[in-house]
Design a protein around this motif. Structure first.
Motif, PDB file in Angstrom:
ATOM      1  N   PHE A 184      53.049  47.352  57.498  1.00  0.00           N
ATOM      2  CA  PHE A 184      52.565  48.417  58.383  1.00  0.00           C
ATOM      3  C   PHE A 184      53.627  49.491  58.648  1.00  0.00           C
ATOM      4  O   PHE A 184      53.331  50.690  58.536  1.00  0.00           O
ATOM      5  N   PRO A 185      54.888  49.136  58.968  1.00  0.00           N
ATOM      6  CA  PRO A 185      55.907  50.179  59.106  1.00  0.00           C
ATOM      7  C   PRO A 185      56.139  50.952  57.805  1.00  0.00           C
ATOM      8  O   PRO A 185      56.413  52.153  57.838  1.00  0.00           O
ATOM      9  N   LEU A 224      58.993  52.091  65.105  1.00  0.00           N
ATOM     10  CA  LEU A 224      59.849  53.080  65.771  1.00  0.00           C
ATOM     11  C   LEU A 224      61.149  53.289  64.992  1.00  0.00           C
ATOM     12  O   LEU A 224      61.625  54.423  64.866  1.00  0.00           O
ATOM     13  N   ALA A 225      61.724  52.218  64.463  1.00  0.00           N
ATOM     14  CA  ALA A 225      62.943  52.341  63.665  1.00  0.00           C
ATOM     15  C   ALA A 225      62.679  53.183  62.417  1.00  0.00           C
ATOM     16  O   ALA A 225      63.492  54.034  62.038  1.00  0.00           O
ATOM     17  N   LYS A 226      61.539  52.942  61.788  1.00  0.00           N
ATOM     18  CA  LYS A 226      61.180  53.699  60.584  1.00  0.00           C
ATOM     19  C   LYS A 226      60.985  55.179  60.904  1.00  0.00           C
ATOM     20  O   LYS A 226      61.392  56.061  60.133  1.00  0.00           O
ATOM     21  N   PHE A 265      65.769  48.182  65.272  1.00  0.00           N
ATOM     22  CA  PHE A 265      65.486  49.364  66.093  1.00  0.00           C
ATOM     23  C   PHE A 265      66.763  49.894  66.754  1.00  0.00           C
ATOM     24  O   PHE A 265      67.030  51.104  66.729  1.00  0.00           O
ATOM     25  N   GLY A 266      67.559  48.988  67.326  1.00  0.00           N
ATOM     26  CA  GLY A 266      68.799  49.415  67.973  1.00  0.00           C
ATOM     27  C   GLY A 266      69.768  50.054  66.996  1.00  0.00           C
ATOM     28  O   GLY A 266      70.404  51.078  67.314  1.00  0.00           O
TER      29      GLY A 266
END
Length: 455
Positions: A50-51, A135-137, A192-193
């Motif tokens: 999905f990402p 969010l990271a992507k 993500f971080g």
């Protein structure tokens, strides 16, 4: 700044980048499986789809804005470069917000239909992990625009190395999370971080690259015409993964419905072996592209032509060696690799090997389209070629089996050479028939240098 030194730095950075990717593939899998088990790891891989799909939602804006920035900066249109940078950032930010909304809707629909409830992973954990990975992507959308500053400053190797370090940090972070007993949320939070910290740092380093230039203009303006241009060209870049998906997945599907699942395994494994040579082509392109684009932006077409010709000479030489090795030893190596469980027709094997030579030509020429920021001829040729290839594969599979599938795949390579090579030469201000003479001259120079070194 020395062109040769830059090419050497780019080449070393590209090799380092490839090593990191190999390390990622080899190192992470054992840690995931030992920490979670094969089935749970399989569910994790499914969630990461999905990402990856959301990653396409930048609509190619980053590539279009970055290439425009470099071309304008090299042409000394500093205000224009600053404007397209700011306009590009606005469009990327808008695409991120739209992607967050789209991602939320997709997650909601999947949850509504019980997709997350049917996995081995707890429903709440799955939703949180996918959200963090998305969010990271999305934060990575800015990277291509940041890379443009390094290319404009002729420090492309720095950006390649920084992105390699970013990948390495994510690998090490994931391994630490797994070693400490973390689950999918821990790994997703680490990803993500890392994305937050790295992209903030990468953006700062990018803007620092050009501050030594007294002509550097940091204040840009949002120009509607720039936004329309970037969006239009960005859509062209977006079509590239689409036509490649049609080609690779389409031919696989055709083989499955006409010849069965075992034929799919045979077809894809042979294609994978033969396309392994392409990794070397990619390394050459990644090394040369930043310098080629810079020379084009400054209008030094004679140097750009030389770089392209030398790249083509090197790639063709690599392709010929690869084709010979695969022709002589590939079948034996393939038999060992597959433990003699698959037996491809010899003619199919040779057709795929022939395709390597055609691929070397058009794949090297394809970087010209990115360098001049004109993607449409390339992607439209790819779309037409992929559709023709899939159609031919279907009918030829019915009459010639796997040999027909290989011929259908070869059709794309031939079509791309016929379209891409002449147009790329036109963008460089030369005729395609001038290439053989130049390649011959370059080969003679290379042979002389090797002879001197050997003596």
């Amino acid at each position: 700044m020395s062109l040769k030194k830059n090419l050497l730095k780019n080449g070393l950075a590209t090799v380092f980048q490839k090593l990191i990717r190999v390390f990622e593939q080899l190192a992470l899998v054992p840690f995931f499986i030992s920490a979670w088990g094969a089935a749970y790891y399989g569910e994790w891989l499914t969630l990461t789809i999905f990402p990856t799909i959301i990653g396409l939602s930048d609509l190619g804006i980053g590539s279009a804005a970055a290439n425009t920035f470099v071309l304008r900066y090299g042409a000394k249109d500093y205000q224009g470069a600053a404007n397209v940078y700011r306009s590009g950032r606005r469009l990327i930010s808008a695409s991120i917000l739209a992607s967050v909304l789209l991602g939320g809707i997709v997650i909601g629909l999947l949850d509504h239909y019980g997709v997350f409830a049917r996995t081995l992973i707890a429903r709440s954990d799955a939703i949180l992990a996918v959200s963090f990975l998305m969010l990271a992507k999305l934060l990575d959308f800015f990277q291509q625009l940041y890379e443009a500053h390094f290319r404009a400053a002729r420090h492309a190797a720095r950006s390649i190395n920084l992105l390699s370090v970013y990948a390495l940090i994510k690998i090490v972070g994931s391994i630490l999370a797994l070693t400490l007993g973390g689950g999918i949320i821990s790994v997703a939070v680490v990803t993500f971080g890392t994305a937050i910290v790295f992209n903030a740092y990468f953006g700062w380093r990018a803007t620092e690259q050009l501050k030594t230039d007294e002509n550097y203009i940091s204040k840009g303006y949002i120009i509607k015409s720039d936004m329309r241009m970037v969006a239009k060209k960005g859509f062209g870049y977006l079509l590239s993964p689409i036509w490649q998906s049609i080609y690779f997945q389409g031919t696989t599907f055709v083989v499955r419905i006409t010849l069965g699942p075992e034929a799919v395994a045979l077809f894809n494994t042979v294609r994978t072996v033969c396309r392994s040579i392409n990794q070397l082509f990619n390394m050459v392109n990644s090394t040369v592209f930043p310098e080629l684009q810079y020379e084009l932006s400054t209008g030094r077409l004679h140097i750009a032509r030389l770089l392209f010709r030398r790249s083509l000479t090197l790639v063709l030489g690599t392709a010929i060696v690869g084709m010979l090795l695969l022709g002589l030893f590939g079948a034996q190596w393939y038999a060992w690799w597959t433990k003699h469980s698959l037996d491809p027709p010899p003619l199919m094997w040779h057709i795929f090997i022939i395709g390597i030579g055609f691929n070397a030509l058009w794949w090297t020429a394809s970087m010209i389209f990115r360098a001049v920021n004109k993607p449409y001829v390339l992607v439209l040729a790819g779309l037409a070629g992929s559709v023709i290839s899939v159609g031919l594969s279907y009918f030829l599979c019915l009459s010639h089996g796997l040999v027909g599938a290989a011929l259908g795949s070869l059709a794309l390579e031939v079509i791309m050479v016929a379209v891409v090579l002449p147009v790329s030469c036109r963008y460089l201000g030369q005729y395609v028939w001038q290439l053989p003479k130049g390649i011959w001259s370059d080969s003679a120079v290379l042979i002389k240098k090797i002879s001197k070194i050997s003596k």
